[in-house]
Motif scaffolding. Sequence first.
Motif, PDB file in Angstrom:
ATOM      1  N   VAL A 143     -11.263  26.159  61.126  1.00 32.22           N
ATOM      2  CA  VAL A 143     -11.018  25.110  60.136  1.00 32.22           C
ATOM      3  C   VAL A 143     -11.262  25.730  58.765  1.00 32.22           C
ATOM      4  N   THR A 144     -10.239  25.633  57.905  1.00 33.29           N
ATOM      5  CA  THR A 144     -10.381  26.134  56.535  1.00 33.29           C
ATOM      6  C   THR A 144      -9.967  25.040  55.564  1.00 33.29           C
ATOM      7  N   LYS A 145     -10.449  25.188  54.342  1.00 34.62           N
ATOM      8  CA  LYS A 145     -10.116  24.218  53.304  1.00 34.62           C
ATOM      9  C   LYS A 145      -8.630  24.334  52.945  1.00 34.62           C
ATOM     10  N   HIS A 146      -7.994  23.203  52.768  1.00 29.98           N
ATOM     11  CA  HIS A 146      -6.588  23.182  52.352  1.00 29.98           C
ATOM     12  C   HIS A 146      -6.508  23.724  50.925  1.00 29.98           C
ATOM     13  N   PRO A 147      -5.566  24.629  50.649  1.00 30.93           N
ATOM     14  CA  PRO A 147      -5.495  25.225  49.311  1.00 30.93           C
ATOM     15  C   PRO A 147      -5.062  24.262  48.198  1.00 30.93           C
ATOM     16  N   ASN A 148      -4.383  23.170  48.557  1.00 30.87           N
ATOM     17  CA  ASN A 148      -3.835  22.274  47.542  1.00 30.87           C
ATOM     18  C   ASN A 148      -4.316  20.828  47.658  1.00 30.87           C
ATOM     19  N   ALA A 149      -5.337  20.579  48.467  1.00 35.20           N
ATOM     20  CA  ALA A 149      -5.832  19.210  48.633  1.00 35.20           C
ATOM     21  C   ALA A 149      -7.324  19.253  48.947  1.00 35.20           C
ATOM     22  N   GLU A 150      -8.069  18.499  48.186  1.00 31.32           N
ATOM     23  CA  GLU A 150      -9.527  18.505  48.315  1.00 31.32           C
ATOM     24  C   GLU A 150     -10.026  17.934  49.644  1.00 31.32           C
ATOM     25  N   LYS A 151      -9.373  16.874  50.146  1.00 33.23           N
ATOM     26  CA  LYS A 151      -9.860  16.188  51.347  1.00 33.23           C
ATOM     27  C   LYS A 151      -9.196  16.648  52.640  1.00 33.23           C
ATOM     28  N   LEU A 152      -8.250  17.559  52.569  1.00 31.16           N
ATOM     29  CA  LEU A 152      -7.557  18.022  53.770  1.00 31.16           C
ATOM     30  C   LEU A 152      -8.089  19.375  54.225  1.00 31.16           C
ATOM     31  N   LYS A 153      -7.939  19.621  55.541  1.00 27.03           N
ATOM     32  CA  LYS A 153      -8.348  20.895  56.127  1.00 27.03           C
ATOM     33  C   LYS A 153      -7.193  21.447  56.948  1.00 27.03           C
ATOM     34  N   VAL A 154      -7.097  22.756  57.026  1.00 24.68           N
ATOM     35  CA  VAL A 154      -6.082  23.428  57.824  1.00 24.68           C
ATOM     36  C   VAL A 154      -6.776  23.947  59.081  1.00 24.68           C
ATOM     37  N   CYS A 155      -6.278  23.520  60.228  1.00 24.99           N
ATOM     38  CA  CYS A 155      -6.918  23.852  61.509  1.00 24.99           C
ATOM     39  C   CYS A 155      -5.986  24.696  62.369  1.00 24.99           C
ATOM     40  N   GLU A 156      -6.549  25.697  63.000  1.00 24.96           N
ATOM     41  CA  GLU A 156      -5.846  26.467  64.021  1.00 24.96           C
ATOM     42  C   GLU A 156      -6.330  25.902  65.352  1.00 24.96           C
ATOM     43  N   ILE A 157      -5.405  25.354  66.137  1.00 22.66           N
ATOM     44  CA  ILE A 157      -5.772  24.643  67.353  1.00 22.66           C
ATOM     45  C   ILE A 157      -5.097  25.280  68.561  1.00 22.66           C
ATOM     46  N   ARG A 158      -5.924  25.594  69.564  1.00 22.05           N
ATOM     47  CA  ARG A 158      -5.423  26.195  70.800  1.00 22.05           C
ATOM     48  C   ARG A 158      -4.988  25.072  71.737  1.00 22.05           C
TER      49      ARG A 158
END
Length: 190
Positions: free
Chosen positions: A53-68
């Motif tokens: 889980v990483t912080k979204h580069p363009n949105a404060e409240k969103l996260k970017v997840c890598e999901i298996r």
Amino acid sequence: MRVSISWLKDFVDIDLSPEQLAESLSMKGFEVESIEDISKNAQGVIVAYVETVTKHPNAEKLKVCEIRVNNDEIIQVVCGANNIRSGIHVALAPVGVYLPVPNLTIKSAELRGVESNGMVCSKSELGLEDKSEGILILEDYNETIPNNGTSINAFLKLNDIIFDIAITANRPDGMSVIGLARELSALFGK
């Protein structure tokens, strides 16, 4: 009163279709007002593991997840839940899945410049609660988690039918699952 067929089957051996069972109960004075197949709320939703889980580069409240999603496939999903973190199992609605409760078909999308290929679900999106905070974390239910890619219905025991039964004042014996099971036992001799 809402009653699960699987609960009734815990007490009495019945091999009738939901419609036949509803008709039998209605004929004995327990009017079945509705029959709900709760497995449809999560049809196509699978068990998945959150790798990163990483912080979204363009949105404060969103996260970017890598999901298996299985042994060979990892997808990227953008998620706004506060409780998303790496190292947990979640209920994932892959692209193409229809969720009836929010009336939503999952599509690939670009959210603020980042591709998202699915949706991590909350209890409310699966029809388990009217309102829920955050996503559903499977470890909160059981330490033994099925393999990634497995249907969430079996894990959450959603392969069930729910009857909404009107209990009249003259039939207090039917105001519990055990009471209804006794009635069915007497009715069918089981």
